[in-house]
Design a protein around this motif. Structure first.
Motif, PDB file in Angstrom:
ATOM      1  N   ARG A   1     -39.172  11.675  -3.952  1.00 26.84           N
ATOM      2  CA  ARG A   1     -37.987  12.320  -3.148  1.00 26.84           C
ATOM      3  C   ARG A   1     -36.918  12.958  -3.518  1.00 26.84           C
ATOM      4  NH1 ARG A   1     -38.023   8.349   1.856  1.00 26.84           N
ATOM      5  NH2 ARG A   1     -39.911   9.246   2.484  1.00 26.84           N
TER       6      ARG A   1
ATOM      7  N   PRO B   1     -29.614  11.991   4.068  1.00 22.30           N
ATOM      8  CA  PRO B   1     -31.071  11.833   4.850  1.00 22.30           C
ATOM      9  C   PRO B   1     -31.393  13.325   5.163  1.00 22.30           C
ATOM     10  CG  PRO B   1     -29.329  10.670   5.703  1.00 22.30           C
ATOM     11  CD  PRO B   1     -28.586  11.340   4.667  1.00 22.30           C
TER      12      PRO B   1
ATOM     13  N   ASP C   1     -36.978  12.149   4.942  1.00 24.13           N
ATOM     14  CA  ASP C   1     -37.007  10.697   5.093  1.00 24.13           C
ATOM     15  C   ASP C   1     -37.576  10.556   6.432  1.00 24.13           C
ATOM     16  OD1 ASP C   1     -35.032   9.644   3.112  1.00 24.13           O
ATOM     17  OD2 ASP C   1     -33.876  11.404   3.693  1.00 24.13           O
ATOM     18  N   VAL C   2     -37.516  11.363   7.297  1.00 25.69           N
ATOM     19  CA  VAL C   2     -38.212  11.035   8.829  1.00 25.69           C
ATOM     20  C   VAL C   2     -38.863  12.590   9.222  1.00 25.69           C
ATOM     21  CG1 VAL C   2     -38.102  10.259  11.020  1.00 25.69           C
ATOM     22  CG2 VAL C   2     -36.740   9.308   9.277  1.00 25.69           C
TER      23      VAL C   2
ATOM     24  N   VAL D   1     -44.183   9.598   4.937  1.00 28.88           N
ATOM     25  CA  VAL D   1     -42.981   9.908   5.720  1.00 28.88           C
ATOM     26  C   VAL D   1     -43.017   9.494   7.108  1.00 28.88           C
ATOM     27  CG1 VAL D   1     -41.415  11.655   6.606  1.00 28.88           C
ATOM     28  CG2 VAL D   1     -42.366  11.981   4.340  1.00 28.88           C
TER      29      VAL D   1
ATOM     30  N   LEU E   1     -35.113   4.060  11.308  1.00 31.46           N
ATOM     31  CA  LEU E   1     -35.823   4.228  10.056  1.00 31.46           C
ATOM     32  C   LEU E   1     -35.229   4.494   9.071  1.00 31.46           C
ATOM     33  CD1 LEU E   1     -38.951   6.094  11.966  1.00 31.46           C
ATOM     34  CD2 LEU E   1     -39.118   4.010  10.938  1.00 31.46           C
ATOM     35  N   LEU E   2     -34.091   5.286   9.017  1.00 30.11           N
ATOM     36  CA  LEU E   2     -33.193   5.548   7.978  1.00 30.11           C
ATOM     37  C   LEU E   2     -32.663   4.187   7.391  1.00 30.11           C
ATOM     38  CD1 LEU E   2     -31.336   8.813   9.113  1.00 30.11           C
ATOM     39  CD2 LEU E   2     -33.073   8.721   7.364  1.00 30.11           C
TER      40      LEU E   2
ATOM     41  N   ASN F   1     -33.818   1.226   7.874  1.00 27.11           N
ATOM     42  CA  ASN F   1     -34.801   0.042   7.220  1.00 27.11           C
ATOM     43  C   ASN F   1     -36.260   1.030   7.221  1.00 27.11           C
ATOM     44  OD1 ASN F   1     -33.487  -2.437   8.242  1.00 27.11           O
ATOM     45  ND2 ASN F   1     -33.170  -1.333  10.022  1.00 27.11           N
ATOM     46  N   SER F   2     -36.036   1.814   6.172  1.00 26.05           N
ATOM     47  CA  SER F   2     -37.146   2.725   5.597  1.00 26.05           C
ATOM     48  C   SER F   2     -38.434   1.711   5.203  1.00 26.05           C
ATOM     49  CB  SER F   2     -36.718   3.561   4.509  1.00 26.05           C
ATOM     50  OG  SER F   2     -37.915   4.283   4.270  1.00 26.05           O
TER      51      SER F   2
ATOM     52  N   ARG G   1     -43.250   3.185   1.597  1.00 28.42           N
ATOM     53  CA  ARG G   1     -44.087   4.564   1.574  1.00 28.42           C
ATOM     54  C   ARG G   1     -45.489   4.364   1.438  1.00 28.42           C
ATOM     55  NH1 ARG G   1     -41.148   9.035  -1.658  1.00 28.42           N
ATOM     56  NH2 ARG G   1     -42.316  10.270  -0.360  1.00 28.42           N
TER      57      ARG G   1
ATOM     58  N   THR H   1     -46.706   3.421   5.094  1.00 28.69           N
ATOM     59  CA  THR H   1     -46.891   4.376   5.958  1.00 28.69           C
ATOM     60  C   THR H   1     -47.961   5.373   5.680  1.00 28.69           C
ATOM     61  OG1 THR H   1     -44.200   4.487   6.070  1.00 28.69           O
ATOM     62  CG2 THR H   1     -45.566   6.569   6.671  1.00 28.69           C
TER      63      THR H   1
END
Length: 392
Positions: free
Chosen positions: A205, A217, A290-291, A313, A350-351, A353-354, A357, A360
């Motif tokens: 990333r 972000p 990031d989102v 993501v 979400l930023l 507490n990501s 990956r 996801t």
């Protein structure tokens, strides 16, 4: 099995991302042992507007070509804007029937696979009846939710659904909507999209952001710039997410209005309009994000949801169509109401507490093009076998 794929939703050199998922699905079907495919991808052009900038680029698209290993015919057919839209299936079928009779002489196809319900579906039913072959129609979202409710078009959509030998829907909720409209439940199967898990995967990333000259972000939204996709809501949410950059990939009639909205919200310097982006270039954008954000008003099951998850993501979108079939766990993202404040809150969560990956990405694992092609072949073979049984 010989398949004629009919789709007005199909990419060309002037529109590389237009219906890319139909092209990819068709390539998967054509790769199956014992399956041969020809594609007819008609292009609708209003006779009096053929030189309009919206249609001028289409004049350079060849009427026959091999693209991505597929033999494609691209006949033009007339469309009438406004109330005349209801004439589209009849005009399309009239234009195609002589061509398909000639094609059938050399490629006696067993089934017509219509990949969009309007105007493809009603036209395909006419063509199938004239040529004596069964027809399958796939519903993708707007073809049911928009054309299936529009005056003059809705009755044709339902009639085509009742006349077709088989139907497909991209999600369970879309199937339910088709049944509620009056289509036969026993002929509708759910057929999920696929994703190339090798191309859409987790990448560095930080390096992806650096390649784009970004830091902090990054929010990504991909889609045609039209009110239904809701980019204005994403821009409104950005004002409540300090330091974030919003990448908007796609083009459309709303661009000027969206640029004004960004300026009025004081975030113009944090919104990047990328225009149309080739599908092969999308993984690099997902890698930097990031989102992923899609404030859509309606969908069947958006391919970009699945592609985003495959890249690790998380997605913030609305609870429409098959969203719950994709955003099915906290690591996959959030489903929120279609307003800037709700999107901003979900993005901030979400930023802060990501999710991991890999967790996801796991939400995208059930979606594959191999499975998609296998299911489509099984569906179409069933229609062919049933038709042959009825004619012997």
């Amino acid at each position: 099995m010989r398949v004629l794929t009919l789709s007005t939703l199909f990419p060309d050199d002037s529109r590389p991302t237009f219906g890319r998922f139909v092209e990819r699905q068709t390539q998967g079907l054509a790769a199956r042992p014992g399956v041969s495919v020809r594609v007819v991808a008609p292009i609708g052009v209003p006779p009096l507007l053929s030189r309009h900038p919206r249609y001028a680029a289409l004049s350079d698209v060849p009427e026959a070509e091999v693209r991505g290993g597929l033999d494609i015919l691209r006949p033009r057919f007339p469309v009438v804007p406004g109330p005349g839209a209801a004439l589209a299936p009849r005009l399309l079928a009239s234009r195609l029937l002589p061509m398909l009779r000639r094609l059938y002489a050399n490629f006696p196809f067993d089934v017509i696979d219509a990949e969009f319900f309007w105007p493809d579906g009603p036209a395909a039913v006419r063509l199938g009846a004239a040529l004596g072959v069964p027809v399958s129609i796939k519903a993708r979202g707007a073809d049911i939710h928009y054309w299936g409710t529009r005056r003059g078009c809705a009755p044709q959509v339902v009639a085509a659904g009742r006349a077709a030998a088989g139907l497909l829907a991209v999600s369970g909720p879309l199937r339910a909507d088709m049944i509620a409209a009056g289509m036969p439940a026993d002929r509708i199967a759910v057929h999920h999209t696929g994703v190339d898990q090798d191309s859409f995967t987790i990448a560095d990333r930080a390096a992806a952001k650096a390649a784009l000259g970004l830091s902090g972000p990054v929010l990504l939204s991909i889609g045609h710039l039209i009110p239904r996709k809701g980019q204005a809501i994403a821009i409104g949410a950005l004002a409540w997410v300090p330091g974030a950059t919003l990448l908007l990939a796609g083009e459309g009639p709303d661009r000027a209005a969206l640029e004004r909205a960004a300026a009025q919200s004081g975030v113009a310097d944090r919104v990047r309009f990328l225009g149309n982006v080739a599908h092969a270039s999308l993984p690099a954008l997902f890698a930097a994000a990031d989102v992923f954000v899609l404030p859509t008003a309606s969908e069947g099951l958006a391919n970009v949801w699945v592609e985003s998850l495959a890249c690790g993501v998380p997605v913030v979108t609305t609870d429409v169509g098959g969203a719950r079939e994709v955003i099915d766990r906290p690591a996959a993202g959030r489903l929120v109401t279609r307003e800037p404040a709700a999107f901003a809150e979900a993005i901030r969560v979400l930023l802060a507490n990501s999710p991991e990956r890999e967790a996801t990405r796991a939400a995208a694992q059930p979606f594959s093009w191999d499975r998609n092609a296998e299911q489509l072949e099984t569906h179409l073979r069933g229609l062919v076998d049933g038709h042959q049984g009825n004619t012997t």
